[in-house]
Design a protein around this motif. Structure first.
Motif, PDB file in Angstrom:
ATOM      1  N   GLY A 179       0.792  -1.221   0.000  1.00  0.00           N
ATOM      2  CA  GLY A 179       0.000   0.000   0.000  1.00  0.00           C
ATOM      3  C   GLY A 179       0.823   1.269   0.000  1.00  0.00           C
ATOM      4  N   LEU A 180       2.028   1.220  -0.542  1.00  0.00           N
ATOM      5  CA  LEU A 180       2.896   2.400  -0.598  1.00  0.00           C
ATOM      6  C   LEU A 180       2.619   3.200  -1.865  1.00  0.00           C
ATOM      7  N   ALA A 181       2.774   4.505  -1.785  1.00  0.00           N
ATOM      8  CA  ALA A 181       2.663   5.354  -2.970  1.00  0.00           C
ATOM      9  C   ALA A 181       3.932   5.170  -3.798  1.00  0.00           C
ATOM     10  N   PHE A 182       3.798   4.526  -4.949  1.00  0.00           N
ATOM     11  CA  PHE A 182       4.948   4.179  -5.785  1.00  0.00           C
ATOM     12  C   PHE A 182       4.761   4.827  -7.150  1.00  0.00           C
ATOM     13  N   VAL A 183       5.783   5.554  -7.603  1.00  0.00           N
ATOM     14  CA  VAL A 183       5.756   6.186  -8.921  1.00  0.00           C
ATOM     15  C   VAL A 183       6.639   5.373  -9.858  1.00  0.00           C
ATOM     16  N   ASP A 184       6.038   4.775 -10.868  1.00  0.00           N
ATOM     17  CA  ASP A 184       6.792   4.056 -11.887  1.00  0.00           C
ATOM     18  C   ASP A 184       7.093   5.037 -13.011  1.00  0.00           C
ATOM     19  N   LEU A 185       8.309   5.535 -13.033  1.00  0.00           N
ATOM     20  CA  LEU A 185       8.693   6.536 -14.018  1.00  0.00           C
ATOM     21  C   LEU A 185       8.926   5.947 -15.405  1.00  0.00           C
ATOM     22  N   ARG A 186       8.964   4.647 -15.527  1.00  0.00           N
ATOM     23  CA  ARG A 186       9.296   4.043 -16.820  1.00  0.00           C
ATOM     24  C   ARG A 186       8.297   4.429 -17.922  1.00  0.00           C
ATOM     25  N   PRO A 187       7.006   4.237 -17.742  1.00  0.00           N
ATOM     26  CA  PRO A 187       6.091   4.661 -18.814  1.00  0.00           C
ATOM     27  C   PRO A 187       6.043   6.179 -18.983  1.00  0.00           C
ATOM     28  N   ILE A 188       6.238   6.915 -17.893  1.00  0.00           N
ATOM     29  CA  ILE A 188       6.179   8.377 -17.964  1.00  0.00           C
ATOM     30  C   ILE A 188       7.336   8.921 -18.804  1.00  0.00           C
ATOM     31  N   LEU A 189       8.547   8.452 -18.528  1.00  0.00           N
ATOM     32  CA  LEU A 189       9.708   8.939 -19.272  1.00  0.00           C
ATOM     33  C   LEU A 189       9.750   8.374 -20.686  1.00  0.00           C
ATOM     34  N   THR A 190       9.258   7.162 -20.862  1.00  0.00           N
ATOM     35  CA  THR A 190       9.205   6.581 -22.206  1.00  0.00           C
ATOM     36  C   THR A 190       8.310   7.427 -23.102  1.00  0.00           C
ATOM     37  N   ALA A 191       7.166   7.867 -22.568  1.00  0.00           N
ATOM     38  CA  ALA A 191       6.273   8.730 -23.346  1.00  0.00           C
ATOM     39  C   ALA A 191       6.901  10.098 -23.582  1.00  0.00           C
ATOM     40  N   ALA A 192       7.645  10.596 -22.595  1.00  0.00           N
ATOM     41  CA  ALA A 192       8.204  11.953 -22.681  1.00  0.00           C
ATOM     42  C   ALA A 192       9.329  12.059 -23.700  1.00  0.00           C
ATOM     43  N   LYS A 193      10.006  10.960 -24.000  1.00  0.00           N
ATOM     44  CA  LYS A 193      11.173  11.055 -24.887  1.00  0.00           C
ATOM     45  C   LYS A 193      10.789  11.420 -26.310  1.00  0.00           C
ATOM     46  N   ALA A 194       9.507  11.300 -26.659  1.00  0.00           N
ATOM     47  CA  ALA A 194       9.082  11.687 -28.001  1.00  0.00           C
ATOM     48  C   ALA A 194       9.233  13.185 -28.224  1.00  0.00           C
ATOM     49  N   ALA A 195       9.212  13.961 -27.153  1.00  0.00           N
ATOM     50  CA  ALA A 195       9.309  15.421 -27.265  1.00  0.00           C
ATOM     51  C   ALA A 195      10.715  15.944 -27.003  1.00  0.00           C
ATOM     52  N   GLY A 196      11.666  15.064 -26.728  1.00  0.00           N
ATOM     53  CA  GLY A 196      13.036  15.505 -26.476  1.00  0.00           C
ATOM     54  C   GLY A 196      13.761  14.522 -25.587  1.00  0.00           C
ATOM     55  N   PRO A 197      15.094  14.608 -25.540  1.00  0.00           N
ATOM     56  CA  PRO A 197      15.872  13.631 -24.779  1.00  0.00           C
ATOM     57  C   PRO A 197      15.569  13.680 -23.287  1.00  0.00           C
ATOM     58  N   VAL A 198      15.522  12.504 -22.685  1.00  0.00           N
ATOM     59  CA  VAL A 198      15.307  12.420 -21.243  1.00  0.00           C
ATOM     60  C   VAL A 198      16.543  11.889 -20.522  1.00  0.00           C
ATOM     61  N   TYR A 199      17.491  11.334 -21.283  1.00  0.00           N
ATOM     62  CA  TYR A 199      18.771  10.916 -20.712  1.00  0.00           C
ATOM     63  C   TYR A 199      19.893  11.506 -21.552  1.00  0.00           C
ATOM     64  N   ARG A 200      20.970  11.869 -20.874  1.00  0.00           N
ATOM     65  CA  ARG A 200      22.147  12.380 -21.570  1.00  0.00           C
ATOM     66  C   ARG A 200      22.755  11.283 -22.445  1.00  0.00           C
ATOM     67  N   ARG A 201      23.355  11.662 -23.547  1.00  0.00           N
ATOM     68  CA  ARG A 201      23.962  10.678 -24.439  1.00  0.00           C
ATOM     69  C   ARG A 201      25.277  10.140 -23.894  1.00  0.00           C
ATOM     70  N   THR A 202      26.024  10.983 -23.180  1.00  0.00           N
ATOM     71  CA  THR A 202      27.368  10.607 -22.744  1.00  0.00           C
ATOM     72  C   THR A 202      27.498  10.533 -21.232  1.00  0.00           C
ATOM     73  N   ASP A 203      26.383  10.469 -20.530  1.00  0.00           N
ATOM     74  CA  ASP A 203      26.415  10.570 -19.075  1.00  0.00           C
ATOM     75  C   ASP A 203      25.451   9.548 -18.470  1.00  0.00           C
ATOM     76  N   THR A 204      25.722   9.131 -17.231  1.00  0.00           N
ATOM     77  CA  THR A 204      24.806   8.213 -16.548  1.00  0.00           C
ATOM     78  C   THR A 204      23.500   8.898 -16.178  1.00  0.00           C
ATOM     79  N   HIS A 205      23.481  10.224 -16.140  1.00  0.00           N
ATOM     80  CA  HIS A 205      22.335  10.954 -15.603  1.00  0.00           C
ATOM     81  C   HIS A 205      21.301  11.309 -16.670  1.00  0.00           C
TER      82      HIS A 205
END
Length: 365
Positions: A179-205
């Motif tokens: 019953g914990l409030a859990f945010v699964d960012l995977r679908p959120i960021l996957t959808a967001a990448k269509a409008a621009g990069p969400v991860y750096r190309r040369t960085d872990t961040h």
């Protein structure tokens, strides 16, 4: 008849050979291009004692034409997708992925540490119980590995090995069961990448935009969508930025080798006043030094338990939406529990990167 020691054409070869030998020396005084940061900038004290141990690191970091040689080496590695046994994998479009700490195995579902994940669930349940006396709200939001968001850029050999469940899947299932409030960012960021990069190309961040998207998702999960910040208020256009930490593993120090979004400080503006005694004290040179501030305006108090994905990305966002905010490292579930009672936050966001999800279990526990 006497024969000269060296024939005339061989004398020229001697001069050329001597010139090549002198090149490294000339490199110390002739112009060079920028290279990665030097790990050693001065010889150790009494370097002549055990010189191979004390002087070699200095020589390895200060040879002539260092920038040119390392740039050429990096170019060669990129051309042949070679990482020279560094913790980096090169994917499509030059996308770099971190492979150290068995991160790639974890992302592909090849490494699943069930006892350590069970310990994470127990830690989060305890954290939620700790907040209950003052009606504090816990939001669990792991930061996904880049491989989970841009799998299409993984090398072929990696894509072919992807399987489920991953440790991220186990964390989401366990949070739902508790019953914990859990945010699964995977679908959120996957959808967001269509409008621009969400991860750096040369960085872990991730990029500044992905950090903002995650912040807004956390606020919504905490029941405070009013604290979300529009993109127009917090980020600007994409711009060239220096190559990141993964590129530096490969000797690449291009000052314009990557892209990220410009940062904007959203309103209301804060007057940050450090708060002592709330979060653990650490030396100034600690890369994960905790911090706590009051902002001078109204809002909830928020404590983030995370790592580098929030440490430097979220302060300006928190400053605009809180009355007090703090940050401390998760330490693989071994964070300072006393800080929770001292801070008494309205909201706690537990947000380690995916590779840091499992608790570290000491032998015998």
């Amino acid at each position: 008849m006497t024969m000269p020691l060296l024939l005339a054409y061989r004398r020229w070869w001697c001069l050329i050979f001597a010139g090549v030998l002198l090149l490294p020396t000339l490199g110390h005084v002739l112009p060079d291009i920028p290279g990665p940061a030097r790990p050693v900038i001065a010889p150790a004290e009494r370097w002549w004692m055990r010189a191979t141990e004390r002087l070699d690191p200095f020589i390895n970091a200060n040879f002539g034409f260092r920038g040119v040689i390392m740039a050429a080496n990096a170019g060669y590695a990129r051309a042949f997708d070679s990482t020279r046994a560094r913790p980096v994998a090169i994917g499509a479009d030059g996308q770099l992925f971190y492979t150290g700490d068995r991160t790639m195995d974890q992302a592909l579902g090849l490494l699943v540490r069930r006892p350590a994940m069970a310990a994470l669930g127990e830690t989060l349940a305890r954290l939620q119980a700790t907040l209950k006396p003052w009606d504090g709200r816990l939001v669990v939001m792991p930061m996904p590995n880049a491989a989970a968001i841009i799998p299409e850029k993984l090398p072929d050999w990696a894509r072919g090995q992807m399987r489920t469940p991953t440790e991220f899947d186990l964390a989401a299932e366990d949070a739902a069961r508790r019953g914990l409030a859990f945010v699964d960012l995977r679908p959120i960021l996957t959808a967001a990448k269509a409008a621009g990069p969400v991860y750096r190309r040369t960085d872990t961040h991730w990029t500044q935009r992905a950090a903002l998207i995650a912040f807004n998702a956390a606020m919504a999960a905490a029941g405070r969508p009013d604290l979300e910040i529009p993109e127009s208020a917090a980020i600007g256009p994409l711009q060239a930025v220096p190559s990141g930490d993964l590129a530096r593993y490969l000797g690449d120090a291009d000052p314009r080798g990557d892209r990220d979004y410009a940062e904007r400080d959203p309103l209301p503006k804060a007057t940050l006043v450090p708060l002592s005694g709330l979060v653990p004290e650490r030396p100034a040179n600690d890369p994960f030094r905790p911090y706590a501030y009051s902002t001078g305006h109204d809002g909830p108090s928020i404590l983030v338990i995370g790592d580098s994905f929030t440490q430097h990305y979220w302060p300006r966002l928190l400053a605009a939406r809180t009355s007090r905010f703090g940050w401390m490292t998760h330490e693989f579930c071994r964070f300072d529990w006393g800080a929770i009672a001292r801070f008494k936050p309205d909201i706690v966001i537990y947000g380690p990167t995916e590779r840091s999800l499992p608790c570290k279990i000491r032998q015998g526990e």
